[in-house]
Design a protein around this motif. Structure first.
Motif, mmCIF file in Angstrom:
data_model
loop_
_atom_site.group_PDB
_atom_site.id
_atom_site.type_symbol
_atom_site.label_atom_id
_atom_site.label_comp_id
_atom_site.label_asym_id
_atom_site.label_seq_id
_atom_site.Cartn_x
_atom_site.Cartn_y
_atom_site.Cartn_z
ATOM 1 N N ASP A 20 0.825 -1.212 0.000
ATOM 2 C CA ASP A 20 0.000 0.000 0.000
ATOM 3 C C ASP A 20 0.858 1.262 0.000
ATOM 4 O O ASP A 20 0.908 1.995 0.987
ATOM 5 C CB ASP A 20 -0.935 -0.006 1.211
ATOM 6 C CG ASP A 20 -1.954 1.123 1.152
ATOM 7 O OD1 ASP A 20 -2.175 1.661 0.046
ATOM 8 O OD2 ASP A 20 -2.498 1.487 2.209
ATOM 9 N N ILE A 21 1.525 1.522 -1.097
ATOM 10 C CA ILE A 21 2.435 2.664 -1.176
ATOM 11 C C ILE A 21 1.937 3.687 -2.196
ATOM 12 O O ILE A 21 1.184 3.360 -3.112
ATOM 13 C CB ILE A 21 3.865 2.231 -1.557
ATOM 14 C CG1 ILE A 21 3.882 1.557 -2.938
ATOM 15 C CG2 ILE A 21 4.462 1.336 -0.485
ATOM 16 C CD1 ILE A 21 5.286 1.266 -3.452
ATOM 17 N N VAL A 22 2.339 4.923 -2.003
ATOM 18 C CA VAL A 22 2.108 5.999 -2.964
ATOM 19 C C VAL A 22 3.468 6.502 -3.409
ATOM 20 O O VAL A 22 4.308 6.854 -2.584
ATOM 21 C CB VAL A 22 1.304 7.156 -2.341
ATOM 22 C CG1 VAL A 22 1.199 8.323 -3.323
ATOM 23 C CG2 VAL A 22 -0.081 6.692 -1.934
ATOM 24 N N VAL A 38 0.952 7.790 -7.799
ATOM 25 C CA VAL A 38 0.327 6.502 -8.110
ATOM 26 C C VAL A 38 0.274 5.688 -6.829
ATOM 27 O O VAL A 38 1.271 5.584 -6.109
ATOM 28 C CB VAL A 38 1.132 5.727 -9.182
ATOM 29 C CG1 VAL A 38 0.503 4.365 -9.426
ATOM 30 C CG2 VAL A 38 1.182 6.508 -10.483
ATOM 31 N N GLN A 39 -0.898 5.125 -6.534
ATOM 32 C CA GLN A 39 -1.028 4.247 -5.375
ATOM 33 C C GLN A 39 -0.974 2.800 -5.855
ATOM 34 O O GLN A 39 -1.688 2.410 -6.781
ATOM 35 C CB GLN A 39 -2.347 4.507 -4.639
ATOM 36 C CG GLN A 39 -2.496 3.744 -3.320
ATOM 37 C CD GLN A 39 -3.072 2.358 -3.480
ATOM 38 O OE1 GLN A 39 -3.840 2.099 -4.409
ATOM 39 N NE2 GLN A 39 -2.706 1.449 -2.597
ATOM 40 N N ILE A 40 -0.115 2.001 -5.248
ATOM 41 C CA ILE A 40 0.087 0.600 -5.644
ATOM 42 C C ILE A 40 -0.141 -0.279 -4.428
ATOM 43 O O ILE A 40 0.412 -0.019 -3.347
ATOM 44 C CB ILE A 40 1.503 0.379 -6.215
ATOM 45 C CG1 ILE A 40 1.802 1.383 -7.342
ATOM 46 C CG2 ILE A 40 1.652 -1.048 -6.732
ATOM 47 C CD1 ILE A 40 3.209 1.282 -7.891
ATOM 48 N N ASP A 41 -0.924 -1.334 -4.598
ATOM 49 C CA ASP A 41 -1.240 -2.219 -3.470
ATOM 50 C C ASP A 41 -0.004 -2.946 -2.956
ATOM 51 O O ASP A 41 0.287 -2.922 -1.764
ATOM 52 C CB ASP A 41 -2.316 -3.226 -3.869
ATOM 53 C CG ASP A 41 -3.670 -2.572 -4.074
ATOM 54 O OD1 ASP A 41 -3.842 -1.417 -3.640
ATOM 55 O OD2 ASP A 41 -4.558 -3.209 -4.677
ATOM 56 N N GLU A 80 -2.117 -6.104 -7.790
ATOM 57 C CA GLU A 80 -3.350 -5.357 -7.516
ATOM 58 C C GLU A 80 -4.325 -6.299 -6.816
ATOM 59 O O GLU A 80 -4.585 -7.407 -7.291
ATOM 60 C CB GLU A 80 -3.965 -4.843 -8.819
ATOM 61 C CG GLU A 80 -5.317 -4.183 -8.673
ATOM 62 C CD GLU A 80 -5.256 -2.848 -7.960
ATOM 63 O OE1 GLU A 80 -6.304 -2.373 -7.482
ATOM 64 O OE2 GLU A 80 -4.151 -2.259 -7.884
ATOM 65 N N THR A 81 -4.852 -5.869 -5.663
ATOM 66 C CA THR A 81 -5.735 -6.706 -4.859
ATOM 67 C C THR A 81 -7.172 -6.225 -4.966
ATOM 68 O O THR A 81 -7.440 -5.027 -4.880
ATOM 69 C CB THR A 81 -5.296 -6.680 -3.385
ATOM 70 O OG1 THR A 81 -4.002 -7.265 -3.275
ATOM 71 C CG2 THR A 81 -6.260 -7.463 -2.517
#
Length: 250
Positions: free
Chosen positions: A55-57, A65-68, A81-82
């Motif tokens: 859960d990073i930006v 960009v937000q990535i799970d 991606e969850t």
């Protein structure tokens, strides 16, 4: 006088509840975070040579960009991606939206394959690497029944470790892994304000897109949307097909 005071208090309560609702996470956000934590607990079972982010930006050149989940290892860079959805899941690689069907009720959500591809592009730009160096994976939690037609890797959470372990050929040295890890750490922003700013931009983009669709305008190319019938029911498609392949369910 008392009536005016009562009205002022009522207005203050309504305004307070409105802003409280803005601050508190929605049910969808709560389910999403819970799903990410469950997948993160699975990823933590990987050996130490796998570097894991949850859960990073990331920010670069003015966009965020937000990535799970991101996993960097000697065997590849996994971008995950969850989705924590229940019901039958329909979709393909090219459609802009997928469909969740539960007890006959249909709910449309953004194509997670395309969503994850945007994350791959962001990381490829960040690392100055080819997109072919990344392994995108879409993971659905327990409760989903996958009925999608896709060539991409779309799997259940219980299959995630096996999928990662199936990539066993070394493509990077440990020094390469550590270098990329340092770059990602530098680009990662963990402040709550940044996360809220990113979410606001996402919501604005969704609102703008929905407004265009509502007015019969293709949000991808500006063409006209018309009603068509396909295998899974009626949908809107762009009149500029096949040059523009935008579609959205009705």
């Amino acid at each position: 006088m008392e009536q005016m005071l009562f009205i002022l208090i009522a207005v203050a309560v309504v305004v307070g509840l409105f802003y409280l609702a803005k601050l508190l996470p929605s049910q969808a956000e709560y389910r999403g975070r819970r799903g990410e934590q469950r997948v993160f607990s699975i990823l933590k079972q990987l050996p130490d040579e796998y570097y894991i982010w949850n859960d990073i930006v990331i920010q670069r050149n003015g966009y965020s960009v937000q990535i799970d989940h991101v996993v960097i290892s000697p065997y590849g860079i996994f971008v995950i991606e969850t989705k924590n959805y229940t019901g039958w899941i329909y979709g393909n690689d090219t459609s802009d939206q997928w469909t969740k069907n539960i007890y006959g009720y249909r709910y449309h959500f953004g194509n997670p394959v395309k969503q994850n591809y945007s994350h791959v592009k962001a990381l490829a730009n960040l690392f100055c690497m080819s997109e072919n160096s990344f392994i995108p994976i879409v993971v659905f939690l327990h409760g989903a029944d996958l009925r999608c037609n896709t060539q991409s890797t779309v799997i259940y959470a219980g299959q995630l470790l096996d999928e990662i372990y199936s990539h066993h050929l070394q493509v990077m040295t440990l020094a390469d892994v550590q270098r990329l890890a340092a770059i990602l750490d530098t680009a990662t922003v963990e402040t709550e304000d940044t996360r809220k700013e990113h979410l606001n931009k996402v919501y604005e983009s969704i609102d703008r897109k929905n407004y265009q669709i509502y007015n019969g305008i293709c949000p991808k190319c500006g063409g006209q949307l018309v009603e068509r019938r396909g295998r899974y029911g009626y949908f809107l498609g762009c009149t500029k097909y096949p040059r523009c392949k935008f579609t959205t369910p009705i």
